[in-house]
Design a protein around this motif. Structure first.
Motif, PDB file in Angstrom:
ATOM      1  N   GLY A  34      45.400 -16.321 -38.742  1.00 22.91           N
ATOM      2  CA  GLY A  34      45.011 -15.742 -37.462  1.00 22.91           C
ATOM      3  C   GLY A  34      44.044 -14.584 -37.638  1.00 22.91           C
ATOM      4  N   ALA A  35      44.284 -13.749 -38.653  1.00 24.27           N
ATOM      5  CA  ALA A  35      43.405 -12.617 -38.925  1.00 24.27           C
ATOM      6  C   ALA A  35      42.024 -13.097 -39.364  1.00 24.27           C
ATOM      7  CB  ALA A  35      44.016 -11.723 -39.999  1.00 24.27           C
ATOM      8  N   MET A  36      41.985 -14.235 -40.050  1.00 25.13           N
ATOM      9  CA  MET A  36      40.698 -14.778 -40.481  1.00 25.13           C
ATOM     10  C   MET A  36      39.874 -15.226 -39.266  1.00 25.13           C
ATOM     11  SD  MET A  36      41.791 -16.860 -43.941  1.00 25.13           S
ATOM     12  CE  MET A  36      40.110 -17.183 -44.493  1.00 25.13           C
ATOM     13  N   TYR A  37      40.534 -15.824 -38.285  1.00 23.58           N
ATOM     14  CA  TYR A  37      39.824 -16.218 -37.062  1.00 23.58           C
ATOM     15  C   TYR A  37      39.330 -14.984 -36.302  1.00 23.58           C
ATOM     16  CZ  TYR A  37      40.815 -21.190 -37.440  1.00 23.58           C
ATOM     17  OH  TYR A  37      40.830 -22.497 -37.854  1.00 23.58           O
ATOM     18  N   ARG A  38      40.115 -13.913 -36.344  1.00 23.90           N
ATOM     19  CA  ARG A  38      39.688 -12.679 -35.696  1.00 23.90           C
ATOM     20  C   ARG A  38      38.480 -12.070 -36.422  1.00 23.90           C
ATOM     21  NH1 ARG A  38      43.105  -9.453 -32.324  1.00 23.90           N
ATOM     22  NH2 ARG A  38      44.807 -10.682 -31.455  1.00 23.90           N
TER      23      ARG A  38
END
Length: 222
Positions: A34-38
């Motif tokens: 999820g942090a990578m998508y952010r």
């Protein structure tokens, strides 16, 4: 060969909490997808890209390099070598991520990065399609679930602790609606991999879930 653990399941099942704890105890890298998508959304915002322009997003995402590391025992997300942790949890980035994550080009790029990370390091990764699409060859696949009633109650209590007004029935309805969307979406729908072990956390404590998954990991790692 690296050792990979894939944890999938519906929203509110506690995947991130469990994955972080197991990673710390078993000395695995926790890959926060999820942090990578952010981070990708942050890159698009900085570059002034029209988030709804699929072609522009597809071209620009080729320039983004996103990876996971650790500094002082804390997980760090790097965007083209920069630690961007402090920028990822803003509402602006969150809203942008909900748009850019729907772009096939962004998903292809990040899945490629996630697979590269997993090939290089022993890691644990959680999401909606890790065991089925991102890491189909993972040595351990867990499908973490719980009843919608239990997941709603957990979320309700979490919001109350933050001082937010909320309604338990509304939360449960929203969770069930999200389950339906996740399981019926066209691209990479949420489903349990054929070789995944289902762990129903409805009547388990967090510590019991962690222990159960660590036992499975040790058994498969022999």
């Amino acid at each position: 060969m690296s050792f990979n653990v894939a944890i999938d399941g519906p929203a509110g099942a506690g995947k991130s909490t469990i994955a972080r704890a197991v990673a710390k105890r078993m000395n695995l890298i926790y890959v926060d997808t999820g942090a990578m998508y952010r981070a990708m959304a942050l890159f698009m915002l900085r570059e002034g890209v029209d988030l709804k322009d699929a072609q522009a997003v597809a071209e620009k995402c080729k320039e983004a390099d996103i990876s996971i590391g650790y500094e002082g025992g804390e997980q760090v997300v790097y965007l083209n070598g920069e630690n961007v942790n402090s920028y990822l949890r803003t509402q602006e980035v969150g809203n942008a991520a909900s748009i850019t994550s729907a772009q096939p080009s962004v998903r292809r790029k990040l899945v490629e990065m996630q697979q590269k990370l997993a090939a290089q390091r022993d890691c644990i990764m959680d999401g909606r399609d890790i065991g089925t699409c991102v890491l189909p060859g993972a040595q351990v696949k867990i499908y973490l679930t719980a009843s919608s009633r239990v997941r709603a109650k957990r979320r309700y209590e979490e919001l109350l602790e933050k001082g937010q007004d909320c309604d338990l029935d509304t939360i449960r309805r929203e969770i069930e609606e999200r389950d339906y969307r996740d399981m019926n979406r066209e691209a990479s729908p949420l489903r349990q991999a054929d070789d995944a072990v289902q762990v129903d956390t409805s009547d388990m404590t967090v510590e019991e879930v962690i222990t159960r998954i660590m036992d499975i990991c040790r058994e498969r790692r022999r």
